[in-house]
Design a protein around this motif. Structure first.
Motif, PDB file in Angstrom:
ATOM      1  N   LEU A 110       0.819  -1.140  -0.081  1.00  0.00           N
ATOM      2  CA  LEU A 110      -0.078   0.091  -0.122  1.00  0.00           C
ATOM      3  C   LEU A 110       0.899   1.278   0.114  1.00  0.00           C
ATOM      4  O   LEU A 110       0.641   2.264  -0.913  1.00  0.00           O
ATOM      5  CB  LEU A 110      -1.215  -0.003   1.422  1.00  0.00           C
ATOM      6  CG  LEU A 110      -1.896   1.216   1.224  1.00  0.00           C
ATOM      7  CD1 LEU A 110      -3.001   1.512   0.239  1.00  0.00           C
ATOM      8  CD2 LEU A 110      -2.745   1.237   2.590  1.00  0.00           C
ATOM      9  N   GLU A 170       0.482   4.025  -3.003  1.00  0.00           N
ATOM     10  CA  GLU A 170      -0.141   5.206  -2.659  1.00  0.00           C
ATOM     11  C   GLU A 170       0.801   6.340  -2.931  1.00  0.00           C
ATOM     12  O   GLU A 170       0.306   7.387  -3.151  1.00  0.00           O
ATOM     13  CB  GLU A 170      -0.709   5.212  -1.325  1.00  0.00           C
ATOM     14  CG  GLU A 170       0.180   5.504  -0.205  1.00  0.00           C
ATOM     15  CD  GLU A 170       0.552   6.936   0.076  1.00  0.00           C
ATOM     16  OE1 GLU A 170      -0.099   7.776  -0.218  1.00  0.00           O
ATOM     17  OE2 GLU A 170       1.829   6.936   0.734  1.00  0.00           O
ATOM     18  N   SER A 180      -4.262  -3.037  -3.946  1.00  0.00           N
ATOM     19  CA  SER A 180      -4.593  -2.458  -2.847  1.00  0.00           C
ATOM     20  C   SER A 180      -6.103  -1.987  -2.843  1.00  0.00           C
ATOM     21  O   SER A 180      -6.406  -1.175  -1.952  1.00  0.00           O
ATOM     22  CB  SER A 180      -3.911  -1.278  -2.421  1.00  0.00           C
ATOM     23  OG  SER A 180      -2.420  -1.621  -2.033  1.00  0.00           O
TER      24      SER A 180
END
Length: 412
Positions: A62, A66, A232
């Motif tokens: 993740l 991100e 994710s």
């Protein structure tokens, strides 16, 4: 098409006429598509999830996804004819797989493509998918440079956007120009907030404006905030709260492939999780058009549950391909396949839309189905290539942003 007089180069930031340029601090008002801006040792790092999420769940996959700035772009107005951007990218290498191409920076002038470049140096993260281990090697800051830009009509300057590589974590170190810079004005377009998996993140697209959400946003005349997060899209409550708290005029969620290929849950957990995800979004956006998109075709997981894993036979040949490792017989016990998920998402939206007229459904097979796979197969069995991204983006825009679509402009 790029201007004939525009060129992009890369290299050491100390070369050329850098000393004669104006340095502008990179602040949040120069960025679009990022939800947070972290100050680092070298400069600033755009994030697509807020700091409280990163603190709540410090997962490596993740964190990597991100921090890769898919859909994030610098946006400013200037008369500059030369633009330099110093960055520190983090590139990914997968043990046993061919090297990935350098990330692409794309320049738009008044909305028109005007140049591309890459930063060949930077950090390198080597990932062993067989063991899950990762090793980081630090590297130097590099520069992407665009020259020969037009000053702009009437001496008032022009709108410049630099779309950052969708697949490289990118620390922004310095922005230099040969004329002053000011934040771009609000274009007055509707804001589209989208969440999905690596396919929405950009997977194997050629560049940041070539990922299917960016293509669809351009065709639909909207401003994109892309929360496509590779590996994710797991119906995580913190993602739902982020969607809830982010201002937007249009919201879409593309659900399914990560839940299957991670073997993350069974049908008993999936259905309440979808309801909870939508409930949370509706807490902050009670009347916003909200579109639920089911998975595009992925033959290895149509009728075979996850998990998926690298195909070691192809890895030994230097090719990256994935295979489904589940047992189709286990669907009777609630294991998820893409076919099961499509049916369940359609049922959930049909049930909820009786009381929520702004909730809509789009079958992912309308974006990419069996005929498309025959013509444009998924190179690694999971992710679309550049041509397929274009097809998906064009079809999404045609079906969603035009008259009769979920995001069609409302009549005044």
């Amino acid at each position: 098409m790029p201007s004939e007089n525009t060129s992009a180069t890369t290299g050491d930031s100390a070369t050329g006429s850098t000393a004669d340029l104006i340095t502008t601090p990179i602040t949040a008002d120069l960025l679009r598509g990022a939800l947070d801006l972290e100050r680092t040792e070298h400069g600033v790092l755009p994030h697509r999830l807020p700091a409280w999420v990163r603190a709540q769940y410090a997962d490596g996959q993740l964190a990597m996804a991100e921090s890769q700035p898919s859909g994030v772009r610098l946006a400013f107005r200037t008369r500059a004819t030369t633009v330099e951007l110093d960055t520190l990218p983090t590139k990914r290498l997968y043990t046993g797989a061919p090297p990935r191409p350098d990330g692409v920076y794309e320049l738009l002038v008044d909305g028109v493509p005007a140049g591309q470049g890459s930063v060949p140096d930077g950090n390198t993260l080597t990932i062993d998918m067989a063991t899950g281990s990762a090793e980081l090697r630090t590297g130097p800051v590099g520069t992407v440079r665009f020259t020969g830009l037009p000053e702009g009509d009437g001496g008032d300057g022009k709108d410049v956007e630099i779309w950052l590589p969708h697949n490289e974590t990118t620390e922004l170190v310095a922005l230099r120009t040969d004329a002053p810079v000011e934040p771009a004005t609000d274009p007055g377009r509707r804001v589209w907030l989208h969440h999905g998996s690596s396919i929405s993140h950009g997977s194997d697209a050629a560049g940041p404006t070539g990922i299917w959400p960016a293509l669809a946003a351009s065709l639909g005349g909207v401003e994109l905030i892309n929360l496509g997060l590779g590996g994710s899209a797991m119906l995580d409550p913190f993602t739902a709260r982020t969607l809830r708290d982010t201002p937007a005029d249009l919201i879409s969620v593309k659900i399914g492939i990560n839940v299957v290929n991670a073997d993350a849950m069974r049908l008993r957990a999936f259905t309440p999780a979808v309801h909870g995800f939508l409930d949370t979004i509706r807490e902050g956006h009670p009347d916003t058009p909200l579109l639920v998109v089911s998975p595009i075709l992925c033959p290895i997981h149509e009728d075979t549950p996850g998990p998926s894993a690298p195909d070691l036979e192809h890895m030994s040949e230097g090719r990256l391909k994935f295979a489904a490792m589940g047992d189709p017989a286990e669907t009777a016990a609630g294991k998820l396949t893409l076919r099961v998920i499509r049916d369940e998402l359609a049922r959930i939206v049909a049930q909820r839309s009786k009381e929520d007229p702004n909730l809509h459904h789009l079958d992912g097979l309308r974006l990419y189905g069996e005929a498309d796979f025959a013509e444009l197969p998924l190179p690694d069995e999971l992710h679309p290539d550049a041509a397929t991204h274009r097809r998906i983006g064009e079809r999404f825009a045609e079906q969603v942003f035009t008259a009769g679509g979920a995001f069609a402009p409302r009549e005044a």
